[in-house]
Design an enzyme around this catalytic site. Sequence first.
Site, PDB file in Angstrom:
ATOM      1  CE  LYS A 134      -7.194  25.639   5.775  1.00  0.00           C
ATOM      2  NZ  LYS A 134      -8.620  25.542   5.490  1.00  0.00           N
ATOM      3  CG  ASN A 135      -9.090  23.131   8.412  1.00  0.00           C
ATOM      4  OD1 ASN A 135      -9.105  24.233   7.863  1.00  0.00           O
ATOM      5  ND2 ASN A 135      -9.016  21.991   7.751  1.00  0.00           N
TER       6      ASN A 135
ATOM      7  CB  CYS B 129     -15.299  24.549  -2.752  1.00  0.00           C
ATOM      8  SG  CYS B 129     -15.202  22.787  -2.768  1.00  0.00           S
TER       9      CYS B 129
ATOM     10  NE  ARG C 295     -16.680  21.321   1.347  1.00  0.00           N
ATOM     11  CZ  ARG C 295     -15.548  21.970   1.649  1.00  0.00           C
ATOM     12  NH1 ARG C 295     -14.839  22.499   0.677  1.00  0.00           N
ATOM     13  NH2 ARG C 295     -15.166  22.116   2.895  1.00  0.00           N
TER      14      ARG C 295
ATOM     15  CG  ASP D  13      -8.540  18.341   4.523  1.00  0.00           C
ATOM     16  OD1 ASP D  13      -8.738  18.987   5.552  1.00  0.00           O
ATOM     17  OD2 ASP D  13      -9.402  18.223   3.621  1.00  0.00           O
TER      18      ASP D  13
ATOM     19  NE  ARG E  65      -8.724  29.103   1.172  1.00  0.00           N
ATOM     20  CZ  ARG E  65      -9.761  28.254   1.105  1.00  0.00           C
ATOM     21  NH1 ARG E  65     -10.049  27.642  -0.012  1.00  0.00           N
ATOM     22  NH2 ARG E  65     -10.503  28.035   2.169  1.00  0.00           N
TER      23      ARG E  65
END
Length: 434
Positions: free
Chosen positions: A22-23, A116, A121, A310, A402
């Site tokens: 994803k990132n 968030c 952030r 993460d 997500r």
Amino acid sequence: MEKLVIRGGQPLQGSLPISASKNAALPLMAASLLAPGVTRLGNIPRLRDITTFSHVLRIAGAEVTRSGDGLEVDASRIFFPEAPYELVKKMRASFYMLGALLGRCGKARVSLPGGCAWGPRPVNLHIDGIKALGASIDLDEGYVVASSPGGRLDGGTFKLDPSSVGATVNILLAASTARGGSRIENAAIEPDVVVCCEMLQAMGARLGGVGTRTIEVEGVPLLRPAAFSNCPDRIELGTFMIAAAIAGIPGETVTLTRAHPGHLGEDFMEAFRQTGADCDIGANTVSVTAPEELTSVSITTGIYPGFPTDLQAQWSVLLACCPGTGSVTDTVYGDRFNHIPELARMGVRAQVSGNRVVVKGGTQLKGARVMSTDLRASVSLVLAGMVASGTTHVGRIYHLDRGYEKLEDKLSACGIDIRRERYDEFATPQRPDP
Ligand code: EPZ
């Protein structure tokens, strides 16, 4: 609203495929706007964040369509250089539109992302970095309004402090088509940034120092469309390694396929081995064998190649499955612990103090109704549900969707009793008749 219902105690067996990152995908999608024409991105995961960002690109004028395992982005006509609050607030990485639109159109109006789930952030480094390239920046009603005098940025030098993935990407996107040269000092070196650099080079960008803390950019007038394939998701890989360590059958191997083990960094791999889990690395596989008893290993997160922030929520669940006491210290996001109160409802004994949580393991977790608060918190609750006795209901899994592709399908195929259900979060509970 949807939830995942997990009946705990079933062992994880067999092999799990790792989905695309994803990132890493999000910067690639932003970069595709820099070139008029059709860019083909391979290996793009089917996730909510990808869907959201596809909408953001369409608003700017791109046509984005699913093609095979990836996306086709036709950026021939980018005629509306804006990214609206309604979408940016849903996904912070939409802020990459600042660099992409400046690099393509010489102007941009992008909503500030806001906070968030776990706190502020900031984007000061993004803004200061773009200014260093010669952009003029105003803030107007929650939007960053940027423009390049003369229609094209000059280029410049900027030192990041701290090193920021997002700011590195944003500055790269804007600098690639600047009039002159640029230098990014203390650049992020996460694989997501390296993959973005490799795609920009495939599009004709002139970059030096890729993968190092100092990236040199020689601006070119325009980039050309490219075909580029994304890398596997390193955070999903780490998540499944932890799942195999805590829910695998001792002595039986669980294999993770389509992986890129080198992207996890040595700190995580070393901590993982210290737990006593056996870890065999292949070219694109990781085989994990759970020990009879895990050893508690304290970790401290850091920017790459440090232990990924993460993966800290997932690591807290591993600590809960070990005898003894361990800690998780997050030096990247000091307040990323919203999952702890939810895990406590399942019997996890944890105490948060500042940017550290101390977890006392050795107790059997018990199933409960728990609520997701953010993406990685959500998956930590699923991991806990897998090893808990009884049934766990993980609510608000729109957070999970997500960043984890077909999670329940992958886990079900490996023996876990997990299913997705719809529920009414606002239903009023009724008391039983007297
Ligand atoms: C990326 O976020 C990831 N998101 C995050 O993953 C990840 O946690 C984070 O990098 C750190 O690895 C994406 O790639 C889409 P940063 P990003 O800018 O780029 C400070 C997930 O779960 N900072 O590298 O926003 C910041 O406060 C998500 O997949 C500033 O001070 O992170 C933090 O302490 C969550 N000013 C540090 O830098 C700025 O302008 C690193 O943040 C920007 C950042």
